[in-house]
Design a protein around this motif. Sequence first.
Motif, PDB file in Angstrom:
ATOM      1  N   ILE A  55       5.990  -3.271  12.757  1.00  0.00           N
ATOM      2  CA  ILE A  55       6.198  -3.962  11.257  1.00  0.00           C
ATOM      3  C   ILE A  55       5.013  -4.118  10.409  1.00  0.00           C
ATOM      4  CG2 ILE A  55       8.321  -5.327  12.410  1.00  0.00           C
ATOM      5  CD1 ILE A  55       6.661  -7.613  12.342  1.00  0.00           C
ATOM      6  N   THR A  56       3.930  -3.360  10.834  1.00  0.00           N
ATOM      7  CA  THR A  56       2.586  -3.496  10.353  1.00  0.00           C
ATOM      8  C   THR A  56       2.217  -2.023  10.007  1.00  0.00           C
ATOM      9  OG1 THR A  56       0.973  -3.236  12.314  1.00  0.00           O
ATOM     10  CG2 THR A  56       1.918  -5.656  11.582  1.00  0.00           C
ATOM     11  N   THR A  57       0.964  -1.929   9.290  1.00  0.00           N
ATOM     12  CA  THR A  57       0.403  -0.663   9.017  1.00  0.00           C
ATOM     13  C   THR A  57      -0.104  -0.001  10.040  1.00  0.00           C
ATOM     14  OG1 THR A  57      -1.441  -1.601   8.206  1.00  0.00           O
ATOM     15  CG2 THR A  57       0.192  -1.132   6.434  1.00  0.00           C
ATOM     16  N   SER A 116       2.707   2.869  10.671  1.00  0.00           N
ATOM     17  CA  SER A 116       2.687   3.543   9.640  1.00  0.00           C
ATOM     18  C   SER A 116       1.519   4.353   9.165  1.00  0.00           C
ATOM     19  CB  SER A 116       3.335   3.157   8.495  1.00  0.00           C
ATOM     20  OG  SER A 116       2.665   2.084   7.932  1.00  0.00           O
ATOM     21  N   ARG A 168      -4.857  -1.309  10.453  1.00  0.00           N
ATOM     22  CA  ARG A 168      -4.253  -2.425   9.890  1.00  0.00           C
ATOM     23  C   ARG A 168      -5.421  -3.384   9.530  1.00  0.00           C
ATOM     24  NH1 ARG A 168      -1.608  -5.001  14.084  1.00  0.00           N
ATOM     25  NH2 ARG A 168      -3.046  -6.245  14.452  1.00  0.00           N
ATOM     26  N   GLU A 211       0.948  -8.691   7.027  1.00  0.00           N
ATOM     27  CA  GLU A 211       2.257  -8.696   5.927  1.00  0.00           C
ATOM     28  C   GLU A 211       1.991  -7.343   4.803  1.00  0.00           C
ATOM     29  OE1 GLU A 211       1.491 -12.256   3.761  1.00  0.00           O
ATOM     30  OE2 GLU A 211       2.252 -13.359   5.384  1.00  0.00           O
ATOM     31  N   ASN A 217       2.040  -3.738   3.299  1.00  0.00           N
ATOM     32  CA  ASN A 217       2.733  -2.428   3.347  1.00  0.00           C
ATOM     33  C   ASN A 217       1.592  -1.341   3.046  1.00  0.00           C
ATOM     34  OD1 ASN A 217       2.652  -2.509   0.402  1.00  0.00           O
ATOM     35  ND2 ASN A 217       4.687  -2.951   0.253  1.00  0.00           N
ATOM     36  N   PRO A 218       1.931  -0.136   3.129  1.00  0.00           N
ATOM     37  CA  PRO A 218       1.180   0.923   2.912  1.00  0.00           C
ATOM     38  C   PRO A 218       0.392   0.790   1.332  1.00  0.00           C
ATOM     39  CG  PRO A 218       2.844   1.858   4.023  1.00  0.00           C
ATOM     40  CD  PRO A 218       3.208   0.431   3.803  1.00  0.00           C
ATOM     41  N   GLN A 219       1.265   0.348   0.374  1.00  0.00           N
ATOM     42  CA  GLN A 219       0.859   0.276  -0.833  1.00  0.00           C
ATOM     43  C   GLN A 219      -0.273  -0.826  -0.982  1.00  0.00           C
ATOM     44  OE1 GLN A 219       3.518   0.079  -4.120  1.00  0.00           O
ATOM     45  NE2 GLN A 219       1.741  -0.766  -5.445  1.00  0.00           N
TER      46      GLN A 219
END
Length: 135
Positions: free
Chosen positions: A24-26, A29, A33, A57, A59-61
């Motif tokens: 659920i974190t970067t 992905s 983090r 919290e 996201n990639p962006q």
Amino acid sequence: MGLTTAAPDRLPHKLSRCRDKDNITTTGSLGARICGMRVYKVDNGKFQLMDKHRGKELNPQGFCEALQSFFDNGRRIRRGLVPRFLKSLRDIQEVMERQSEFHFFASSILFIYEGAEVIPNPSVFVRLQVIGRKK
């Protein structure tokens, strides 16, 4: 750094918790983090802070925006520092790829740079420090 923070020898419930957090974190992905950040803003003489909860919290962006914020000293974005950090990251990557004895889990890389615009010795301007446990 990496796509997982869970060492394979962890207890099953801890392994599951780490994998859930990674997903659920970067970490899951992007392989990274932001676990905290403190940036001195020269325009107002104050520090901008981000704690690990805010980092989870992102996201990639948001991760990319936070990196930009890290290099923003309040007057300008210090783009000239990025190539030096990237070189240090590539050096760490090269060492890690050449060795097979150690595996790092829940490890961090601390990014440090001197906030002053003009410093007497540019060679101490940027530093990376690997922090973490190895198995």
